[in-house]
Design a protein around this motif. Sequence first.
Motif, PDB file in Angstrom:
ATOM      1  N   SER A  20       0.829  -1.208   0.000  1.00 46.18           N
ATOM      2  CA  SER A  20       0.000   0.000   0.000  1.00 46.18           C
ATOM      3  C   SER A  20       0.860   1.253   0.000  1.00 46.18           C
ATOM      4  N   SER A  31       1.662  11.002 -10.484  1.00 46.22           N
ATOM      5  CA  SER A  31       0.538  11.891 -10.776  1.00 46.22           C
ATOM      6  C   SER A  31       0.904  13.368 -10.658  1.00 46.22           C
ATOM      7  N   ALA A 305      -9.571  12.627  -8.367  1.00 48.50           N
ATOM      8  CA  ALA A 305     -10.490  11.513  -8.102  1.00 48.50           C
ATOM      9  C   ALA A 305      -9.921  10.203  -8.617  1.00 48.50           C
ATOM     10  N   ALA A 306      -9.282  10.241  -9.792  1.00 49.04           N
ATOM     11  CA  ALA A 306      -8.715   9.010 -10.355  1.00 49.04           C
ATOM     12  C   ALA A 306      -7.582   8.484  -9.489  1.00 49.04           C
ATOM     13  N   LEU A 308      -7.104   9.010  -6.217  1.00 53.21           N
ATOM     14  CA  LEU A 308      -7.671   8.474  -4.975  1.00 53.21           C
ATOM     15  C   LEU A 308      -8.353   7.128  -5.208  1.00 53.21           C
ATOM     16  N   LEU A 309      -9.091   7.030  -6.318  1.00 54.34           N
ATOM     17  CA  LEU A 309      -9.743   5.762  -6.627  1.00 54.34           C
ATOM     18  C   LEU A 309      -8.716   4.670  -6.893  1.00 54.34           C
ATOM     19  N   LEU A 310      -7.623   5.017  -7.617  1.00 54.19           N
ATOM     20  CA  LEU A 310      -6.573   4.039  -7.877  1.00 54.19           C
ATOM     21  C   LEU A 310      -5.924   3.563  -6.588  1.00 54.19           C
ATOM     22  N   LEU A 312      -7.303   3.581  -3.596  1.00 51.85           N
ATOM     23  CA  LEU A 312      -8.273   2.778  -2.865  1.00 51.85           C
ATOM     24  C   LEU A 312      -8.381   1.364  -3.441  1.00 51.85           C
ATOM     25  N   LEU A 313      -8.496   1.289  -4.763  1.00 53.27           N
ATOM     26  CA  LEU A 313      -8.590  -0.024  -5.392  1.00 53.27           C
ATOM     27  C   LEU A 313      -7.317  -0.835  -5.180  1.00 53.27           C
ATOM     28  N   SER A 314      -6.162  -0.166  -5.273  1.00 54.40           N
ATOM     29  CA  SER A 314      -4.893  -0.877  -5.115  1.00 54.40           C
ATOM     30  C   SER A 314      -4.727  -1.423  -3.709  1.00 54.40           C
ATOM     31  N   THR A 316      -7.076  -2.167  -1.666  1.00 55.52           N
ATOM     32  CA  THR A 316      -8.021  -3.281  -1.510  1.00 55.52           C
ATOM     33  C   THR A 316      -7.485  -4.556  -2.148  1.00 55.52           C
TER      34      THR A 316
END
Length: 602
Positions: A20, A31, A305-306, A308-310, A312-314, A316
């Motif tokens: 993580s 980014s 947003a992308a 943060l979503l990446l 979060l998904l990573s 997980t």
Amino acid sequence: MWRWRWRWRNLRTKLFAAYSLVMILIAVAVSIPMYFYLKGDIERNVIHTFEESVSGMDARFEGVFHDFDSISKQLYLNADSTGKTVTQYMDDVVYNPGGYESFQAKNAIENFILLISNIYTRMHRISIFTENSDFFSNLDSEPDAIRSRVRSEQFDPLRSSMGEAIWGYHSRDYWQSGDDTPVFTLGRLLKPRENRVGYLEIQVNAADLLALGRVTEFKGTELLIREHDHVLYSTMGERETEERLPKLEQLAETTNEGVSILQDRSLDEYSFYLTSPSTGLTIYMSVPEKELFAPLRLFRNVTLAAVLLLILLSTTVFYLLSRLLTQPLYKLKQAIDSINLDDRNLDIDNTYHLGEIELINRSFRKMNERLQSNLEETVRFRTMQLQSHFDTLQAQINPHFLFNILGVIQATAENGQIKQVEYISRNLADFLRYAITASKSITTLEQEAAITVKYLELMKTRYLHRLVFTVEIDPKIQYMHVPRLTLQPLVENCIQHAFTDIKHPLHIRIIGKSDGNDWEISIEDNGSGFRADRLVEMKQHIQNYLDTINSNSDVQPLHIGGMGLVSTIARLNFLYKGQFQYEFGNRPDSGSYVTVRGTIKL
């Protein structure tokens, strides 16, 4: 406390925390520089859009201005067959009204305007008129409008000028009440230092000159066009226009080449302006800063947003992976290190009877079986391709075939048909190159059909009118994959066997059709066909051969001459596996057919 310390020492927790943290660092490291790089690129693109809009508008105004100057020069310089120019004809109209010379002059002026309007097609209207209401134009005009407009104050600037071009803007074509098209005008007094004989005016659609394009997507964009000391066109209100004029006068005095950019912090807006020395126009365009960089804010929000979503998904995914990998990880490594394709009883030690280990055991056994099966199929398929290649060299490109073609070349050369010799030799070279090259075992149907046509054309030089062929391939399947030398051997079989006991010309047809994802290829002839006993024997032979290569038994080499039908069906069966069918037999009227069909591999 001890419990939390134990959890931190747990491999699962360490894997999750480490992965993580690495993912977050990578996401931030990638980014942030990418954002600032793309931010600058977006800013440059947005500003470049407005620069292009202003410079493009200026170029269009300059183009119209140069066209107007060109038309003006032609009025003074271009003489017709009688030796008169348009301005001289204007003298006849003004000073000799009602006579034959006046009538002839009016016709000459009308013809000139008709010619000019066909050359300068972007002009909406081209008009020449006098103070006596003599009016000439390429479009219809209303007499009342002519009489009322010619002597109106609207043309006072032209009357008081010395022949310079004067711009104007009007919400419609004032010479015709039914035309509500907004137009820009350019006018000029003719012969200003002599008798001021009349006026030249052109009208251009305002939409063609403005053509804002993408700029209209930005809300709050304002446009103002100024000619010397007065406003020619403005999308602003009167009060705002008056407020902008002092600033615009200062900007008009600058002599910078290209579009200038001004960031006004007091108004939170960007201004783009350009003054043209030739047209005398200053184009001024302003846009609120928040609207100008709205795409940048959208990009920033989407990027954030992308990321943060990446993250979060990573995290997980890493958490789930850490749970899956911790228990069987070491044993899995041992199994990978010791794996062997020859090992038929591959098992990972499962002392503690874990379900995950058992699933891995099953997966490894299935993977090993698939690898062995695929390897055997690959070797068998390549072996068949090589065998087909050598059979082709022996059976298809044999001395008998070459002697026949060389004999045709010799006879043709002796007859002095050099072009025909060159044509036959080129086809023979292309066919031999294709047949001998073994670098690729798979080709496209288009290439296979093309080389088959070359082979048929070679054979036609020998059999002449006794051989006729047609090739009809659906364009939808011309790029589907087929083994090399699929069609040519079947066509050669037709030539070798179909000529038996026939006196009429042999007609060979190659037909390729498609229906959705299904394809079908047929080779037909009108020859003598198959003998009944030979047909049964061939079907049995092909089925036995397919059964042999689908089993673990050794494949018997194809004998010379067996390349045609058996090898073609076998190789297509390997390529398309369970999505392939074939049939062959005699046609109802005469001749034979071979049909193969299957489903296109997506």
